[in-house]
Write a protein that holds these residues in place. Structure first.
Motif, PDB file in Angstrom:
ATOM      1  N   THR A  60       0.826  -1.204   0.000  1.00 62.62           N
ATOM      2  CA  THR A  60       0.000   0.000   0.000  1.00 62.62           C
ATOM      3  C   THR A  60       0.861   1.255   0.000  1.00 62.62           C
ATOM      4  O   THR A  60       0.580   2.214  -0.731  1.00 62.62           O
ATOM      5  CB  THR A  60      -0.936   0.001   1.223  1.00 62.62           C
ATOM      6  OG1 THR A  60      -1.711  -1.202   1.210  1.00 62.62           O
ATOM      7  CG2 THR A  60      -1.874   1.172   1.203  1.00 62.62           C
ATOM      8  N   LEU A  61       1.923   1.250   0.788  1.00 60.74           N
ATOM      9  CA  LEU A  61       2.820   2.410   0.819  1.00 60.74           C
ATOM     10  C   LEU A  61       3.546   2.579  -0.515  1.00 60.74           C
ATOM     11  O   LEU A  61       3.734   3.709  -0.981  1.00 60.74           O
ATOM     12  CB  LEU A  61       3.829   2.275   1.964  1.00 60.74           C
ATOM     13  CG  LEU A  61       3.253   2.413   3.377  1.00 60.74           C
ATOM     14  CD1 LEU A  61       4.319   2.107   4.426  1.00 60.74           C
ATOM     15  CD2 LEU A  61       2.638   3.780   3.601  1.00 60.74           C
ATOM     16  N   ALA A  62       3.938   1.473  -1.130  1.00 55.05           N
ATOM     17  CA  ALA A  62       4.595   1.550  -2.446  1.00 55.05           C
ATOM     18  C   ALA A  62       3.643   2.138  -3.478  1.00 55.05           C
ATOM     19  O   ALA A  62       4.027   2.986  -4.288  1.00 55.05           O
ATOM     20  CB  ALA A  62       5.071   0.168  -2.879  1.00 55.05           C
ATOM     21  N   ALA A  64       1.059   4.078  -2.879  1.00 54.03           N
ATOM     22  CA  ALA A  64       0.832   5.492  -2.544  1.00 54.03           C
ATOM     23  C   ALA A  64       1.981   6.360  -3.038  1.00 54.03           C
ATOM     24  O   ALA A  64       1.782   7.517  -3.406  1.00 54.03           O
ATOM     25  CB  ALA A  64       0.660   5.653  -1.035  1.00 54.03           C
ATOM     26  N   GLY A  65       3.179   5.802  -3.072  1.00 59.31           N
ATOM     27  CA  GLY A  65       4.333   6.546  -3.555  1.00 59.31           C
ATOM     28  C   GLY A  65       4.355   6.716  -5.067  1.00 59.31           C
ATOM     29  O   GLY A  65       5.145   7.491  -5.597  1.00 59.31           O
ATOM     30  N   MET A  66       3.480   5.994  -5.762  1.00 59.00           N
ATOM     31  CA  MET A  66       3.416   6.090  -7.223  1.00 59.00           C
ATOM     32  C   MET A  66       2.184   6.878  -7.645  1.00 59.00           C
ATOM     33  O   MET A  66       1.417   6.450  -8.492  1.00 59.00           O
ATOM     34  CB  MET A  66       3.350   4.693  -7.844  1.00 59.00           C
ATOM     35  CG  MET A  66       4.523   3.812  -7.555  1.00 59.00           C
ATOM     36  SD  MET A  66       4.485   2.246  -8.454  1.00 59.00           S
ATOM     37  CE  MET A  66       3.012   1.456  -7.839  1.00 59.00           C
ATOM     38  N   SER A  67       1.982   8.043  -7.081  1.00 57.05           N
ATOM     39  CA  SER A  67       0.750   8.805  -7.327  1.00 57.05           C
ATOM     40  C   SER A  67       0.586   9.234  -8.773  1.00 57.05           C
ATOM     41  O   SER A  67      -0.524   9.369  -9.256  1.00 57.05           O
ATOM     42  CB  SER A  67       0.689  10.017  -6.407  1.00 57.05           C
ATOM     43  OG  SER A  67       1.780  10.875  -6.683  1.00 57.05           O
ATOM     44  N   LYS A  68       1.649   9.452  -9.484  1.00 55.92           N
ATOM     45  CA  LYS A  68       1.557   9.909 -10.876  1.00 55.92           C
ATOM     46  C   LYS A  68       1.744   8.760 -11.865  1.00 55.92           C
ATOM     47  O   LYS A  68       2.083   8.972 -13.008  1.00 55.92           O
ATOM     48  CB  LYS A  68       2.635  10.972 -11.143  1.00 55.92           C
ATOM     49  CG  LYS A  68       2.547  12.167 -10.232  1.00 55.92           C
ATOM     50  CD  LYS A  68       1.632  13.211 -10.802  1.00 55.92           C
ATOM     51  CE  LYS A  68       1.741  14.454  -9.941  1.00 55.92           C
ATOM     52  NZ  LYS A  68       0.515  15.055  -9.649  1.00 55.92           N
ATOM     53  N   THR A  69       1.531   7.551 -11.409  1.00 56.36           N
ATOM     54  CA  THR A  69       1.802   6.389 -12.249  1.00 56.36           C
ATOM     55  C   THR A  69       0.859   6.292 -13.446  1.00 56.36           C
ATOM     56  O   THR A  69      -0.304   6.678 -13.377  1.00 56.36           O
ATOM     57  CB  THR A  69       1.744   5.092 -11.420  1.00 56.36           C
ATOM     58  OG1 THR A  69       2.195   4.022 -12.228  1.00 56.36           O
ATOM     59  CG2 THR A  69       0.337   4.790 -10.969  1.00 56.36           C
TER      60      THR A  69
END
Length: 190
Positions: A60-62, A64-69
């Motif tokens: 989930t954290l990974a 969330a870190g890819m918001s512009k994916t």
């Protein structure tokens, strides 16, 4: 009716249904598998569940870190495929140490899948339909016991919970592959 008329939303509902039926079967089978395959008691099972939770948090954290994916559709499909393959592989494990990476991976990819599915459902639905789409999504979780009963019966019949878990993983993988061929446009969801 709204979801049926929108092929992308219908695809999201179908994909979450496939994952609910076959991907989450391990919740009901894990206690029996832990005793059969690893000979652990409730404390060992608790640690196994905690490891899965750590994997889910990391996934989930990974995500969330890819918001512009980009390629959100592919992320969803690939996570479902990895989930199925990992579940099938996990069923064959007979060592506590070897089970740990499988549980971390299953926790991570299932969390990525569910988070991405819910995100896509909300962003693709019209604002006035978001609540209804989320209700439809959550309703699929009520179907989780539908697969637990036949898979539990299979485990009892074969006297092997590992066989039932393996079949569950294979069905999740096959269901996802079939989905990809039926909905080829789904891979292009940004």
């Amino acid at each position: 009716v709204y979801a049926i008329e929108n092929p992308k939303l219908l695809g999201l509902v179908i994909l979450v249904l496939i994952s609910t039926l076959f991907g989450f079967s391990y919740w009901s089978l894990l206690p029996a598998w832990a005793v059969e395959a690893l000979n652990v008691q409730s404390d060992g099972l608790g640690i196994l569940m905690t490891i899965m939770g750590v994997g889910a948090l990391a996934g989930t954290l990974a995500l969330a870190g890819m918001s512009k994916t980009k390629n959100k559709g592919m992320i969803l499909i690939v996570s479902a495929l990895i989930w199925g393959v990992t579940l099938a592989g996990f069923a064959l494990v007979t060592s506590y140490t070897v089970a740990i990476p499988f549980l971390l991976a299953m926790g991570a990819v299932s969390a990525i899948f569910m988070s991405m599915n819910m995100t896509l459902m909300q962003t693709m639905a019209a604002p006035e339909m978001r609540g209804r789409m989320m209700s439809l999504n959550m309703m699929t979780f009520g179907l989780m016991p539908v697969s637990s009963l036949p898979l539990g019966a299979l485990a009892e019949y074969r006297n092997s919970t590992a066989d039932a878990l393996f079949i569950s993983g294979v069905l999740l993988t096959l269901g996802t592959v079939i989905f990809v061929f039926v909905y080829p446009q789904f891979r292009k969801i940004e």
